[in-house]
Write a protein that holds these residues in place. Structure first.
Motif, PDB file in Angstrom:
ATOM      1  N   LEU A   1     -11.324   9.044  -6.114  1.00 18.35           N
ATOM      2  CA  LEU A   1     -11.261   7.792  -6.868  1.00 18.35           C
ATOM      3  C   LEU A   1     -10.936   8.027  -8.337  1.00 18.35           C
ATOM      4  O   LEU A   1     -10.081   7.339  -8.910  1.00 18.35           O
ATOM      5  CB  LEU A   1     -12.593   7.056  -6.743  1.00 18.35           C
ATOM      6  CG  LEU A   1     -13.026   6.687  -5.325  1.00 18.35           C
ATOM      7  CD1 LEU A   1     -14.427   6.086  -5.341  1.00 18.35           C
ATOM      8  CD2 LEU A   1     -12.041   5.730  -4.679  1.00 18.35           C
ATOM      9  N   VAL A   2     -11.598   8.985  -8.940  1.00 15.59           N
ATOM     10  CA  VAL A   2     -11.421   9.231 -10.374  1.00 15.59           C
ATOM     11  C   VAL A   2     -10.051   9.849 -10.661  1.00 15.59           C
ATOM     12  O   VAL A   2      -9.384   9.464 -11.634  1.00 15.59           O
ATOM     13  CB  VAL A   2     -12.554  10.125 -10.908  1.00 15.59           C
ATOM     14  CG1 VAL A   2     -12.270  10.559 -12.348  1.00 15.59           C
ATOM     15  CG2 VAL A   2     -13.889   9.395 -10.834  1.00 15.59           C
ATOM     16  N   ARG A   3      -9.615  10.776  -9.812  1.00 13.81           N
ATOM     17  CA  ARG A   3      -8.308  11.395 -10.040  1.00 13.81           C
ATOM     18  C   ARG A   3      -7.208  10.340  -9.973  1.00 13.81           C
ATOM     19  O   ARG A   3      -6.298  10.314 -10.811  1.00 13.81           O
ATOM     20  CB  ARG A   3      -8.057  12.496  -9.023  1.00 13.81           C
ATOM     21  CG  ARG A   3      -6.729  13.240  -9.245  1.00 13.81           C
ATOM     22  CD  ARG A   3      -6.782  14.642  -8.685  1.00 13.81           C
ATOM     23  NE  ARG A   3      -5.513  15.346  -8.767  1.00 13.81           N
ATOM     24  CZ  ARG A   3      -4.959  15.813  -9.890  1.00 13.81           C
ATOM     25  NH1 ARG A   3      -5.577  15.619 -11.037  1.00 13.81           N
ATOM     26  NH2 ARG A   3      -3.817  16.462  -9.852  1.00 13.81           N
ATOM     27  N   CYS A   4      -7.281   9.460  -9.004  1.00 15.14           N
ATOM     28  CA  CYS A   4      -6.299   8.370  -8.903  1.00 15.14           C
ATOM     29  C   CYS A   4      -6.330   7.497 -10.153  1.00 15.14           C
ATOM     30  O   CYS A   4      -5.279   7.196 -10.739  1.00 15.14           O
ATOM     31  CB  CYS A   4      -6.596   7.545  -7.653  1.00 15.14           C
ATOM     32  SG  CYS A   4      -5.505   6.136  -7.407  1.00 15.14           S
TER      33      CYS A   4
ATOM     34  N   LEU B   1       0.753  -3.441  -6.287  1.00 12.23           N
ATOM     35  CA  LEU B   1       1.070  -2.212  -5.559  1.00 12.23           C
ATOM     36  C   LEU B   1      -0.101  -1.247  -5.696  1.00 12.23           C
ATOM     37  O   LEU B   1      -0.503  -0.911  -6.813  1.00 12.23           O
ATOM     38  CB  LEU B   1       2.341  -1.578  -6.133  1.00 12.23           C
ATOM     39  CG  LEU B   1       2.666  -0.147  -5.690  1.00 12.23           C
ATOM     40  CD1 LEU B   1       2.964  -0.109  -4.198  1.00 12.23           C
ATOM     41  CD2 LEU B   1       3.857   0.391  -6.482  1.00 12.23           C
ATOM     42  N   PHE B   2      -0.634  -0.806  -4.563  1.00 10.48           N
ATOM     43  CA  PHE B   2      -1.734   0.154  -4.550  1.00 10.48           C
ATOM     44  C   PHE B   2      -1.175   1.529  -4.200  1.00 10.48           C
ATOM     45  O   PHE B   2      -0.612   1.714  -3.111  1.00 10.48           O
ATOM     46  CB  PHE B   2      -2.796  -0.263  -3.534  1.00 10.48           C
ATOM     47  CG  PHE B   2      -3.446  -1.583  -3.861  1.00 10.48           C
ATOM     48  CD1 PHE B   2      -4.417  -1.669  -4.845  1.00 10.48           C
ATOM     49  CD2 PHE B   2      -3.077  -2.736  -3.195  1.00 10.48           C
ATOM     50  CE1 PHE B   2      -5.009  -2.878  -5.158  1.00 10.48           C
ATOM     51  CE2 PHE B   2      -3.663  -3.956  -3.496  1.00 10.48           C
ATOM     52  CZ  PHE B   2      -4.633  -4.025  -4.486  1.00 10.48           C
ATOM     53  N   VAL B   3      -1.322   2.492  -5.099  1.00 11.45           N
ATOM     54  CA  VAL B   3      -0.648   3.775  -4.922  1.00 11.45           C
ATOM     55  C   VAL B   3      -1.633   4.904  -4.656  1.00 11.45           C
ATOM     56  O   VAL B   3      -2.700   4.998  -5.267  1.00 11.45           O
ATOM     57  CB  VAL B   3       0.210   4.131  -6.154  1.00 11.45           C
ATOM     58  CG1 VAL B   3       1.325   3.133  -6.314  1.00 11.45           C
ATOM     59  CG2 VAL B   3      -0.616   4.215  -7.419  1.00 11.45           C
ATOM     60  N   SER B   4      -1.249   5.765  -3.723  1.00  7.54           N
ATOM     61  CA  SER B   4      -1.923   7.050  -3.529  1.00  7.54           C
ATOM     62  C   SER B   4      -1.202   8.043  -4.424  1.00  7.54           C
ATOM     63  O   SER B   4      -0.060   8.430  -4.153  1.00  7.54           O
ATOM     64  CB  SER B   4      -1.859   7.477  -2.060  1.00  7.54           C
ATOM     65  OG  SER B   4      -2.618   6.608  -1.256  1.00  7.54           O
ATOM     66  N   THR B   5      -1.854   8.435  -5.503  1.00  6.21           N
ATOM     67  CA  THR B   5      -1.162   9.201  -6.549  1.00  6.21           C
ATOM     68  C   THR B   5      -0.675  10.560  -6.068  1.00  6.21           C
ATOM     69  O   THR B   5       0.302  11.088  -6.598  1.00  6.21           O
ATOM     70  CB  THR B   5      -2.084   9.371  -7.766  1.00  6.21           C
ATOM     71  OG1 THR B   5      -3.393   9.791  -7.329  1.00  6.21           O
ATOM     72  CG2 THR B   5      -2.225   8.062  -8.526  1.00  6.21           C
ATOM     73  N   GLY B   6      -1.320  11.145  -5.075  1.00 10.15           N
ATOM     74  CA  GLY B   6      -0.868  12.423  -4.534  1.00 10.15           C
ATOM     75  C   GLY B   6       0.338  12.307  -3.633  1.00 10.15           C
ATOM     76  O   GLY B   6       0.891  13.320  -3.196  1.00 10.15           O
TER      77      GLY B   6
ATOM     78  N   ASP C   1       0.824  -1.207   0.000  1.00 11.36           N
ATOM     79  CA  ASP C   1       0.000   0.000   0.000  1.00 11.36           C
ATOM     80  C   ASP C   1       0.859   1.257   0.000  1.00 11.36           C
ATOM     81  O   ASP C   1       1.983   1.269   0.519  1.00 11.36           O
ATOM     82  CB  ASP C   1      -0.910   0.030   1.231  1.00 11.36           C
ATOM     83  CG  ASP C   1      -2.127  -0.869   1.092  1.00 11.36           C
ATOM     84  OD1 ASP C   1      -2.188  -1.648   0.120  1.00 11.36           O
ATOM     85  OD2 ASP C   1      -3.016  -0.801   1.961  1.00 11.36           O
ATOM     86  N   ASP C   2       0.330   2.305  -0.570  1.00 15.35           N
ATOM     87  CA  ASP C   2       0.824   3.686  -0.518  1.00 15.35           C
ATOM     88  C   ASP C   2       1.821   4.037  -1.620  1.00 15.35           C
ATOM     89  O   ASP C   2       1.652   5.030  -2.300  1.00 15.35           O
ATOM     90  CB  ASP C   2       1.447   4.035   0.840  1.00 15.35           C
ATOM     91  CG  ASP C   2       0.479   3.855   1.994  1.00 15.35           C
ATOM     92  OD1 ASP C   2      -0.746   3.841   1.755  1.00 15.35           O
ATOM     93  OD2 ASP C   2       0.949   3.727   3.143  1.00 15.35           O
ATOM     94  N   GLY C   3       2.911   3.264  -1.775  1.00  9.87           N
ATOM     95  CA  GLY C   3       3.890   3.566  -2.817  1.00  9.87           C
ATOM     96  C   GLY C   3       5.238   4.010  -2.293  1.00  9.87           C
ATOM     97  O   GLY C   3       5.834   4.966  -2.809  1.00  9.87           O
TER      98      GLY C   3
ATOM     99  N   GLY D   1      -5.107   1.305  -7.592  1.00 12.81           N
ATOM    100  CA  GLY D   1      -5.387   2.597  -6.980  1.00 12.81           C
ATOM    101  C   GLY D   1      -5.531   2.505  -5.469  1.00 12.81           C
ATOM    102  O   GLY D   1      -5.933   1.476  -4.923  1.00 12.81           O
ATOM    103  N   HIS D   2      -5.223   3.636  -4.798  1.00 11.43           N
ATOM    104  CA  HIS D   2      -5.335   3.714  -3.337  1.00 11.43           C
ATOM    105  C   HIS D   2      -5.805   5.110  -2.945  1.00 11.43           C
ATOM    106  O   HIS D   2      -5.462   5.590  -1.865  1.00 11.43           O
ATOM    107  CB  HIS D   2      -3.964   3.395  -2.728  1.00 11.43           C
ATOM    108  CG  HIS D   2      -3.977   3.054  -1.266  1.00 11.43           C
ATOM    109  ND1 HIS D   2      -4.894   2.225  -0.683  1.00 11.43           N
ATOM    110  CD2 HIS D   2      -3.144   3.446  -0.248  1.00 11.43           C
ATOM    111  CE1 HIS D   2      -4.633   2.098   0.613  1.00 11.43           C
ATOM    112  NE2 HIS D   2      -3.573   2.838   0.899  1.00 11.43           N
ATOM    113  N   SER D   3      -6.555   5.748  -3.863  1.00  9.30           N
ATOM    114  CA  SER D   3      -7.049   7.119  -3.734  1.00  9.30           C
ATOM    115  C   SER D   3      -5.961   8.107  -4.149  1.00  9.30           C
ATOM    116  O   SER D   3      -4.834   7.718  -4.467  1.00  9.30           O
ATOM    117  CB  SER D   3      -7.560   7.440  -2.320  1.00  9.30           C
ATOM    118  OG  SER D   3      -6.499   7.726  -1.436  1.00  9.30           O
TER     119      SER D   3
END
Length: 268
Positions: free
Chosen positions: A156-159, A98-103, A75-77, A136-138
């Motif tokens: 959700l969509v931005r990620c 891998l689940f990534v928080s894109t921000g 999780d996270d990246g 995705g992870h938000s």
């Protein structure tokens, strides 16, 4: 091949893989040496790592799974997934997700909220090229069930759009930040384009949980050899995480009260 109707699958949830993580990520990190040993145990025991997308596709279609499936997820990246985990996964030929928080990923979308040193997009592309499924992870890692509808959809969509734009493939899988979801959140995840999603729950994943509420078990810095072996064998899961469940139930009461107050404020 495993019978998909009754198989129970350990989905391992990792976060940082680092020798010297900071205080914010230490408890949920593992050392590179521990991670390498854990993957060797999986190989020695004859388990077969599969991706989140492959597990969900098998359960949807009824297609047989490999014998003794297991999932390795992050999780996270955090940067150590590329530096330390990827070479070990490649050595064994293991699938992972891998689940990534894109921000939180270093680059043009960075919000500055990351807890430790994160991956950048070039490293993300190398992970994807190495066979790691990117989910995705938000965008900013909030508690999704505490957000109003518009903010929830935006996260959700931005990620989804950033991962698809940067990597050239749409993210099929999602993991809920903090493991929190609700019927409203699960429906929003589905509407945003994700085909399956993982919670935490600290239990084995089963087909009957449904594709948007699959459980995982937490691997942390304090996870010893005997405990890890119990996790991958699916033994004594409830006893292992009894304290976690008690804390989760208590915090759930607090979170529900907060949600009621927020709803009342918006309605007023």
């Amino acid at each position: 091949m495993a019978d998909v109707t009754d198989v129970r699958v350990p989905i391992l949830m990792y976060h940082a893989v680092a020798d010297d993580p900071n205080d914010a990520t230490r408890a949920l990190s593992v050392t590179p040496e521990a991670f390498a040993w854990q993957m060797a145990v999986i190989a020695d025991r004859g388990l077969t790592p599969v991706s989140t997308a492959d597990l969900a596709a098998s359960w949807r279609s009824g297609r047989p799974l490999p014998d003794r499936p297991v999932l390795v997820t992050f999780d996270d990246g955090y940067e150590g997934v590329h530096r330390h985990a990827l070479p070990v996964l490649a050595k064994h030929g293991f699938a992972a997700t891998l689940f990534v928080s894109t921000g939180w990923i270093r680059g043009p979308y960075d919000t500055g909220g990351a807890l430790d040193t994160m991956l950048d997009w070039d490293q993300m592309r190398e992970l994807a090229a190495g066979g790691v499924e990117i989910g995705g992870h938000s965008h900013s890692h909030p508690q999704l069930d505490q957000l109003p509808d518009d903010a929830l959809r935006g996260e959700l969509v931005r990620c989804w759009e950033i991962v698809a734009g940067e990597l050239g493939t749409v993210p099929a899988s999602f993991a809920y930040p903090y493991g929190y979801s609700s019927r409203r959140v699960r429906q929003a995840v589905r509407t945003a384009g994700y085909a399956q999603a993982l919670a935490v729950g600290n239990g084995l994943a089963r087909r009957r949980q449904g594709p948007y509420a699959l459980r995982r078990v937490t691997v942390r810095r304090s996870t010893g050899a005997a405990e890890f072996e119990r996790l991958i064998e699916g033994r004594a899961i409830a006893r292992t995480f009894a304290a976690d469940r008690a804390l989760t139930k208590g915090y759930a009461v607090v979170r529900r009260a907060r949600q009621v107050r927020r709803t009342a404020v918006r309605a007023g």
